[in-house]
Design an enzyme around this catalytic site. Structure first.
Site, mmCIF file in Angstrom:
data_model
loop_
_atom_site.group_PDB
_atom_site.id
_atom_site.type_symbol
_atom_site.label_atom_id
_atom_site.label_comp_id
_atom_site.label_asym_id
_atom_site.label_seq_id
_atom_site.Cartn_x
_atom_site.Cartn_y
_atom_site.Cartn_z
ATOM 1 N N SER A 9 53.338 -8.335 12.057
ATOM 2 C CA SER A 9 52.297 -7.993 11.084
ATOM 3 C C SER A 9 52.105 -9.124 10.081
ATOM 4 O O SER A 9 53.018 -9.478 9.331
ATOM 5 C CB SER A 9 52.675 -6.718 10.333
ATOM 6 N N HIS A 34 49.302 -8.396 14.617
ATOM 7 C CA HIS A 34 49.001 -7.099 14.000
ATOM 8 C C HIS A 34 48.373 -7.354 12.625
ATOM 9 O O HIS A 34 48.958 -8.041 11.774
ATOM 10 C CB HIS A 34 50.271 -6.258 13.869
ATOM 11 N N ASP A 36 46.701 -5.671 9.295
ATOM 12 C CA ASP A 36 46.643 -4.434 8.503
ATOM 13 C C ASP A 36 45.529 -4.493 7.465
ATOM 14 O O ASP A 36 45.596 -5.286 6.522
ATOM 15 C CB ASP A 36 47.972 -4.228 7.780
ATOM 16 N N MET A 38 43.666 -2.479 4.496
ATOM 17 C CA MET A 38 43.877 -1.353 3.564
ATOM 18 C C MET A 38 42.785 -1.365 2.506
ATOM 19 O O MET A 38 42.457 -2.431 1.972
ATOM 20 C CB MET A 38 45.228 -1.501 2.875
ATOM 21 N N HIS A 67 44.640 -2.709 12.598
ATOM 22 C CA HIS A 67 45.050 -1.367 12.156
ATOM 23 C C HIS A 67 44.289 -1.047 10.874
ATOM 24 O O HIS A 67 44.589 -1.607 9.815
ATOM 25 C CB HIS A 67 46.574 -1.392 11.932
ATOM 26 N N MET A 69 43.498 1.061 7.847
ATOM 27 C CA MET A 69 43.954 2.115 6.931
ATOM 28 C C MET A 69 42.860 2.281 5.887
ATOM 29 O O MET A 69 43.020 1.931 4.713
ATOM 30 C CB MET A 69 45.305 1.719 6.317
ATOM 31 N N MET A 138 52.987 5.900 12.843
ATOM 32 C CA MET A 138 53.512 5.310 11.601
ATOM 33 C C MET A 138 54.935 5.807 11.386
ATOM 34 O O MET A 138 55.179 7.019 11.326
ATOM 35 C CB MET A 138 52.656 5.706 10.397
ATOM 36 N N ASP A 176 55.052 1.473 14.016
ATOM 37 C CA ASP A 176 54.706 0.592 12.895
ATOM 38 C C ASP A 176 55.398 1.048 11.615
ATOM 39 O O ASP A 176 55.106 2.130 11.105
ATOM 40 C CB ASP A 176 53.180 0.611 12.727
HETATM 41 C C1 DX5 Z 1 52.217 -0.525 6.677
HETATM 42 C C2 DX5 Z 1 51.583 -1.396 7.739
HETATM 43 C C3 DX5 Z 1 52.579 -2.075 8.573
HETATM 44 C C4 DX5 Z 1 53.454 -3.052 7.824
HETATM 45 C C5 DX5 Z 1 54.788 -3.051 8.504
HETATM 46 O O1 DX5 Z 1 51.275 0.290 6.091
HETATM 47 O O2 DX5 Z 1 50.763 -0.627 8.595
HETATM 48 O O3 DX5 Z 1 51.977 -2.735 9.689
HETATM 49 O O4 DX5 Z 1 52.936 -4.350 7.792
HETATM 50 O O5 DX5 Z 1 55.663 -3.804 7.744
HETATM 51 P P1 DX5 Z 1 57.246 -3.649 7.880
HETATM 52 O O6 DX5 Z 1 57.589 -4.067 9.284
HETATM 53 O O7 DX5 Z 1 57.737 -4.594 6.843
HETATM 54 O O8 DX5 Z 1 57.595 -2.218 7.610
HETATM 55 ZN ZN ZN Z 2 50.073 -1.649 10.592
#
Ligand code: DX5
Ligand code: ZN
Length: 217
Positions: A9, A34, A36, A38, A67, A69, A138, A176
């Site tokens: 990620s 990956h 993310d 948000m 991904h 969110m 998750m 994840d």
């Molecule tokens: C959290 C993200 C993850 C995050 C994982 O909301 O969706 O992808 O980057 O990070 P680690 O591996 O540090 O938990």
């Molecule tokens: Zn993620």
């Protein structure tokens, strides 16, 4: 044991050196990037959007596992395709018309994923499962990297893998949050075949070696 797909990620990378992070991942045994996204509404944090994804894409040689969110992800399917997404994952909890959204993702030439929060039962995926390429479970509450892995995830993976054996044998089950070298082998044994890792990779002394270790446990 089967070799999992490894998806580091970018959230845990140094945002001032994303080109370096992309080049490291290109040279590593990572399978996907990956990414993310948000929005500060669906989750209590804001990460980055399309311009940053496009900038990373210029230096990346592997598929983008994006991904989302965010609320109302259906509004941005084309934008994420144009930004470079190869796999687009939306949250069940953010998508009242999930079937339509999944079809739209596929119509745009991407693989379609659905993610569920730690409190959401995998049973809620039963009717959409045959339409999916991937389910992202998750294993922390989404919003931040570096959190502690929730142990009940193992039960969810086992239940979902049994459902997938019946309804969609090619389903990719991706985990994840809080993934590390301790829980990775048990996750794969439980039926996961893709692992996201943020902090465990990027905060390690040798990220390339850490990726290799996760892949070849
Ligand atoms: C959290 C993200 C993850 C995050 C994982 O909301 O969706 O992808 O980057 O990070 P680690 O591996 O540090 O938990
Ligand atoms: Zn993620």
């Amino acid at each position: 044991m089967k070799t999992p797909i490894i998806a580091p990620s970018i959230l845990a990378a140094d945002f001032a050196n994303l080109q370096n992070a992309a080049e490291m991942l290109n040279e590593s045994q990572a399978d996907w990037f990956h990414i993310d996204v948000m929005d500060g509404v669906f989750v209590p944090n804001i990460s980055f959007g399309m311009p940053v994804i496009k900038a990373i894409k210029k230096h990346a040689k592997k598929p983008f596992d994006v991904h989302l969110m965010i609320t109302q992800p259906e509004r941005y399917i084309e934008d994420f395709k144009n930004a470079g997404a190869d796999i687009l994952t939306v949250h069940l909890e953010a998508s009242p018309h999930l079937h339509r959204t999944v079809q739209e993702i596929k119509n745009h030439g991407m693989k379609a994923g659905v993610s569920i929060n730690p409190h959401t039962s995998v049973e809620l995926l039963r009717d959409i499962l045959p339409d999916l390429d991937l389910v992202l479970i998750m294993s922390v509450n989404p919003g931040f990297g570096g959190q502690k892995f929730i142990e009940n995830t193992f039960n969810k993976v086992r239940t979902l893998r049994a459902m997938a054996d019946e309804l969609n044998p090619n389903l990719i089950i991706e985990i994840d949050g809080g993934v590390n070298d301790k829980n990775a082998p048990d996750l794969v044994n439980a039926g996961a075949n893709a692992l996201v890792a943020g902090s465990f990779v990027f905060k390690s002394n040798d990220p390339r070696q850490t990726i290799a270790n996760l892949k070849n446990q």
